[in-house]
Design a protein around this motif. Structure first.
Motif, PDB file in Angstrom:
ATOM      1  N   GLU A  47       0.601  -1.355  -0.037  1.00  0.00           N
ATOM      2  CA  GLU A  47      -0.282   0.105  -0.037  1.00  0.00           C
ATOM      3  C   GLU A  47       0.640   1.611  -0.038  1.00  0.00           C
ATOM      4  O   GLU A  47       0.301   2.030  -0.656  1.00  0.00           O
ATOM      5  CB  GLU A  47      -1.390  -0.084   0.858  1.00  0.00           C
ATOM      6  CG  GLU A  47      -1.414  -1.079   1.570  1.00  0.00           C
ATOM      7  CD  GLU A  47      -1.258  -2.775   2.068  1.00  0.00           C
ATOM      8  OE1 GLU A  47      -0.318  -2.366   2.963  1.00  0.00           O
ATOM      9  OE2 GLU A  47      -1.525  -3.503   1.351  1.00  0.00           O
ATOM     10  N   PHE A  48       2.387   0.823   0.542  1.00  0.00           N
ATOM     11  CA  PHE A  48       3.324   2.599   0.509  1.00  0.00           C
ATOM     12  C   PHE A  48       3.175   2.679  -1.151  1.00  0.00           C
ATOM     13  O   PHE A  48       3.301   3.891  -1.012  1.00  0.00           O
ATOM     14  CB  PHE A  48       4.205   1.542   1.510  1.00  0.00           C
ATOM     15  CG  PHE A  48       3.876   1.406   2.348  1.00  0.00           C
ATOM     16  CD1 PHE A  48       3.099   1.737   3.450  1.00  0.00           C
ATOM     17  CD2 PHE A  48       4.841   1.058   3.223  1.00  0.00           C
ATOM     18  CE1 PHE A  48       3.258   2.081   4.741  1.00  0.00           C
ATOM     19  CE2 PHE A  48       4.894   1.122   4.311  1.00  0.00           C
ATOM     20  CZ  PHE A  48       4.046   0.854   5.410  1.00  0.00           C
ATOM     21  N   CYS A  49       2.673   1.890  -2.299  1.00  0.00           N
ATOM     22  CA  CYS A  49       3.156   2.994  -3.287  1.00  0.00           C
ATOM     23  C   CYS A  49       2.131   3.439  -3.809  1.00  0.00           C
ATOM     24  O   CYS A  49       2.139   4.763  -4.227  1.00  0.00           O
ATOM     25  CB  CYS A  49       3.148   1.652  -4.212  1.00  0.00           C
ATOM     26  SG  CYS A  49       4.983   0.064  -4.212  1.00  0.00           S
ATOM     27  N   ASP A  50       0.922   3.146  -3.444  1.00  0.00           N
ATOM     28  CA  ASP A  50      -0.139   4.280  -3.257  1.00  0.00           C
ATOM     29  C   ASP A  50      -0.201   5.077  -3.048  1.00  0.00           C
ATOM     30  O   ASP A  50      -0.487   6.906  -3.053  1.00  0.00           O
ATOM     31  CB  ASP A  50      -1.755   3.747  -3.126  1.00  0.00           C
ATOM     32  CG  ASP A  50      -2.176   2.070  -3.958  1.00  0.00           C
ATOM     33  OD1 ASP A  50      -1.398   2.609  -5.066  1.00  0.00           O
ATOM     34  OD2 ASP A  50      -3.035   1.795  -4.113  1.00  0.00           O
ATOM     35  N   THR A  51       0.255   5.652  -1.362  1.00  0.00           N
ATOM     36  CA  THR A  51       1.121   6.281  -0.491  1.00  0.00           C
ATOM     37  C   THR A  51       1.717   6.887  -1.518  1.00  0.00           C
ATOM     38  O   THR A  51       1.011   9.105  -1.685  1.00  0.00           O
ATOM     39  CB  THR A  51       1.179   5.849   0.485  1.00  0.00           C
ATOM     40  OG1 THR A  51      -0.356   5.297   1.417  1.00  0.00           O
ATOM     41  CG2 THR A  51       1.055   7.395   1.864  1.00  0.00           C
ATOM     42  N   VAL A  52       2.659   6.848  -1.955  1.00  0.00           N
ATOM     43  CA  VAL A  52       3.800   7.673  -2.531  1.00  0.00           C
ATOM     44  C   VAL A  52       3.035   8.186  -3.725  1.00  0.00           C
ATOM     45  O   VAL A  52       4.044   9.509  -3.966  1.00  0.00           O
ATOM     46  CB  VAL A  52       5.083   6.295  -2.869  1.00  0.00           C
ATOM     47  CG1 VAL A  52       6.188   7.615  -3.458  1.00  0.00           C
ATOM     48  CG2 VAL A  52       5.758   6.193  -1.569  1.00  0.00           C
ATOM     49  N   LEU A  53       2.107   7.640  -4.607  1.00  0.00           N
ATOM     50  CA  LEU A  53       1.547   8.263  -5.932  1.00  0.00           C
ATOM     51  C   LEU A  53       0.730   8.889  -5.306  1.00  0.00           C
ATOM     52  O   LEU A  53       1.174   9.850  -6.045  1.00  0.00           O
ATOM     53  CB  LEU A  53       1.233   6.914  -6.209  1.00  0.00           C
ATOM     54  CG  LEU A  53       1.905   5.976  -6.661  1.00  0.00           C
ATOM     55  CD1 LEU A  53       1.733   5.257  -7.969  1.00  0.00           C
ATOM     56  CD2 LEU A  53       3.115   7.415  -8.048  1.00  0.00           C
ATOM     57  N   THR A  54       0.041   8.699  -4.537  1.00  0.00           N
ATOM     58  CA  THR A  54      -1.221  10.187  -3.970  1.00  0.00           C
ATOM     59  C   THR A  54      -0.989  11.069  -2.826  1.00  0.00           C
ATOM     60  O   THR A  54      -1.747  12.190  -3.102  1.00  0.00           O
ATOM     61  CB  THR A  54      -2.224   9.352  -3.889  1.00  0.00           C
ATOM     62  OG1 THR A  54      -1.780   8.574  -2.692  1.00  0.00           O
ATOM     63  CG2 THR A  54      -2.229   8.440  -4.831  1.00  0.00           C
ATOM     64  N   ASN A  55      -0.218  11.649  -2.531  1.00  0.00           N
ATOM     65  CA  ASN A  55       0.299  11.944  -1.083  1.00  0.00           C
ATOM     66  C   ASN A  55       1.226  13.309  -1.981  1.00  0.00           C
ATOM     67  O   ASN A  55       2.397  13.076  -2.174  1.00  0.00           O
ATOM     68  CB  ASN A  55       1.660  11.244   0.106  1.00  0.00           C
ATOM     69  CG  ASN A  55       1.494  12.274   1.393  1.00  0.00           C
ATOM     70  OD1 ASN A  55       1.458  13.431   1.014  1.00  0.00           O
ATOM     71  ND2 ASN A  55       1.386  11.376   2.108  1.00  0.00           N
ATOM     72  N   PRO A  56       0.351  14.575  -1.489  1.00  0.00           N
ATOM     73  CA  PRO A  56       0.569  15.769  -1.792  1.00  0.00           C
ATOM     74  C   PRO A  56       2.098  15.846  -1.440  1.00  0.00           C
ATOM     75  O   PRO A  56       2.502  16.769  -1.766  1.00  0.00           O
ATOM     76  CB  PRO A  56      -0.519  16.528  -1.227  1.00  0.00           C
ATOM     77  CG  PRO A  56      -1.180  15.759  -0.705  1.00  0.00           C
ATOM     78  CD  PRO A  56      -1.568  14.452  -1.023  1.00  0.00           C
ATOM     79  N   ASP A  57       2.144  15.891   0.120  1.00  0.00           N
ATOM     80  CA  ASP A  57       3.107  16.323   0.522  1.00  0.00           C
ATOM     81  C   ASP A  57       4.693  15.481  -0.323  1.00  0.00           C
ATOM     82  O   ASP A  57       5.467  16.235  -0.568  1.00  0.00           O
ATOM     83  CB  ASP A  57       3.408  15.925   1.877  1.00  0.00           C
ATOM     84  CG  ASP A  57       2.351  17.035   2.975  1.00  0.00           C
ATOM     85  OD1 ASP A  57       1.840  18.009   2.212  1.00  0.00           O
ATOM     86  OD2 ASP A  57       2.001  16.321   3.788  1.00  0.00           O
ATOM     87  N   ILE A  58       4.208  14.696  -0.658  1.00  0.00           N
ATOM     88  CA  ILE A  58       5.545  14.228  -1.746  1.00  0.00           C
ATOM     89  C   ILE A  58       5.128  14.814  -2.351  1.00  0.00           C
ATOM     90  O   ILE A  58       6.269  14.849  -3.026  1.00  0.00           O
ATOM     91  CB  ILE A  58       5.587  12.827  -1.220  1.00  0.00           C
ATOM     92  CG1 ILE A  58       5.319  11.552  -0.250  1.00  0.00           C
ATOM     93  CG2 ILE A  58       6.385  11.884  -2.601  1.00  0.00           C
ATOM     94  CD1 ILE A  58       4.956  10.250  -0.396  1.00  0.00           C
ATOM     95  N   GLN A  59       4.533  14.995  -3.363  1.00  0.00           N
ATOM     96  CA  GLN A  59       4.928  15.522  -4.805  1.00  0.00           C
ATOM     97  C   GLN A  59       5.572  16.660  -4.599  1.00  0.00           C
ATOM     98  O   GLN A  59       6.039  17.257  -5.072  1.00  0.00           O
ATOM     99  CB  GLN A  59       3.424  15.014  -5.392  1.00  0.00           C
ATOM    100  CG  GLN A  59       2.383  13.912  -5.618  1.00  0.00           C
ATOM    101  CD  GLN A  59       4.091  12.835  -6.633  1.00  0.00           C
ATOM    102  OE1 GLN A  59       4.272  13.096  -7.550  1.00  0.00           O
ATOM    103  NE2 GLN A  59       3.705  11.875  -5.826  1.00  0.00           N
ATOM    104  N   ASN A  60       4.548  17.558  -4.211  1.00  0.00           N
ATOM    105  CA  ASN A  60       5.421  18.467  -3.636  1.00  0.00           C
ATOM    106  C   ASN A  60       6.533  19.037  -3.225  1.00  0.00           C
ATOM    107  O   ASN A  60       8.182  19.618  -3.609  1.00  0.00           O
ATOM    108  CB  ASN A  60       4.679  19.694  -2.501  1.00  0.00           C
ATOM    109  CG  ASN A  60       3.343  19.519  -2.924  1.00  0.00           C
ATOM    110  OD1 ASN A  60       2.357  19.910  -4.157  1.00  0.00           O
ATOM    111  ND2 ASN A  60       2.479  19.815  -1.908  1.00  0.00           N
ATOM    112  N   GLU A  61       7.175  18.061  -2.313  1.00  0.00           N
ATOM    113  CA  GLU A  61       8.461  17.814  -1.740  1.00  0.00           C
ATOM    114  C   GLU A  61       9.799  16.910  -3.182  1.00  0.00           C
ATOM    115  O   GLU A  61      10.270  16.979  -3.361  1.00  0.00           O
ATOM    116  CB  GLU A  61       8.812  17.159  -0.688  1.00  0.00           C
ATOM    117  CG  GLU A  61       8.401  18.436   0.525  1.00  0.00           C
ATOM    118  CD  GLU A  61       9.047  18.830   0.567  1.00  0.00           C
ATOM    119  OE1 GLU A  61      10.581  18.955   0.623  1.00  0.00           O
ATOM    120  OE2 GLU A  61       8.508  19.718   0.838  1.00  0.00           O
ATOM    121  N   GLY A  62       8.899  16.807  -4.510  1.00  0.00           N
ATOM    122  CA  GLY A  62       9.781  16.075  -5.254  1.00  0.00           C
ATOM    123  C   GLY A  62      10.074  14.494  -5.360  1.00  0.00           C
ATOM    124  O   GLY A  62      11.017  14.380  -5.624  1.00  0.00           O
TER     125      GLY A  62
END
Length: 67
Positions: A20-35
Motif C-alpha cells: 500500500e505504500f506505493c499508492d501512498t507515494v503516488l497520491t500523497n501531495p506532501d511527497i509530490q510537492n517535495e519532489g
C-alpha cells in the motif's frame, strides 16, 4: 524414529514494508510537492530514510512509485 529438521527462522526484525505504500507515494501531495525525495517519502510513511532506500532496492514496484 525419524529425525525432523527444524524450520528455518527469519533472522532480524520483520519488515514494515507494505504494498500500500506505493499508492501512498503516488497520491500523497506532501511527497509530490517535495519532489519525492527519500526524506519526504520517509516522513510521509513514518519510517527512516534508510528503510526507504532499502525498500527501493528490494521492491521494484516501490522503486517505480518513487520515481
Amino acid at each position: 524414529m525419524t529425525e525432523q529438521t527444524p524450520e528455518k527462522r527469519e533472522v532480524g526484525r520483520p519488515t514494515l514494508y507494505r504494498v500500500e505504500f506505493c499508492d501512498t507515494v503516488l497520491t500523497n501531495p506532501d511527497i509530490q510537492n517535495e519532489g519525492a525525495t527519500d526524506v519526504s517519502i520517509a516522513e510521509a510513511l513514518g519510517v527512516s530514510r534508510d528503510s526507504v532506500i532499502r525498500w527501493r532496492a528490494e521492491h521494484e514496484e516501490f522503486a517505480a512509485a518513487c520515481q
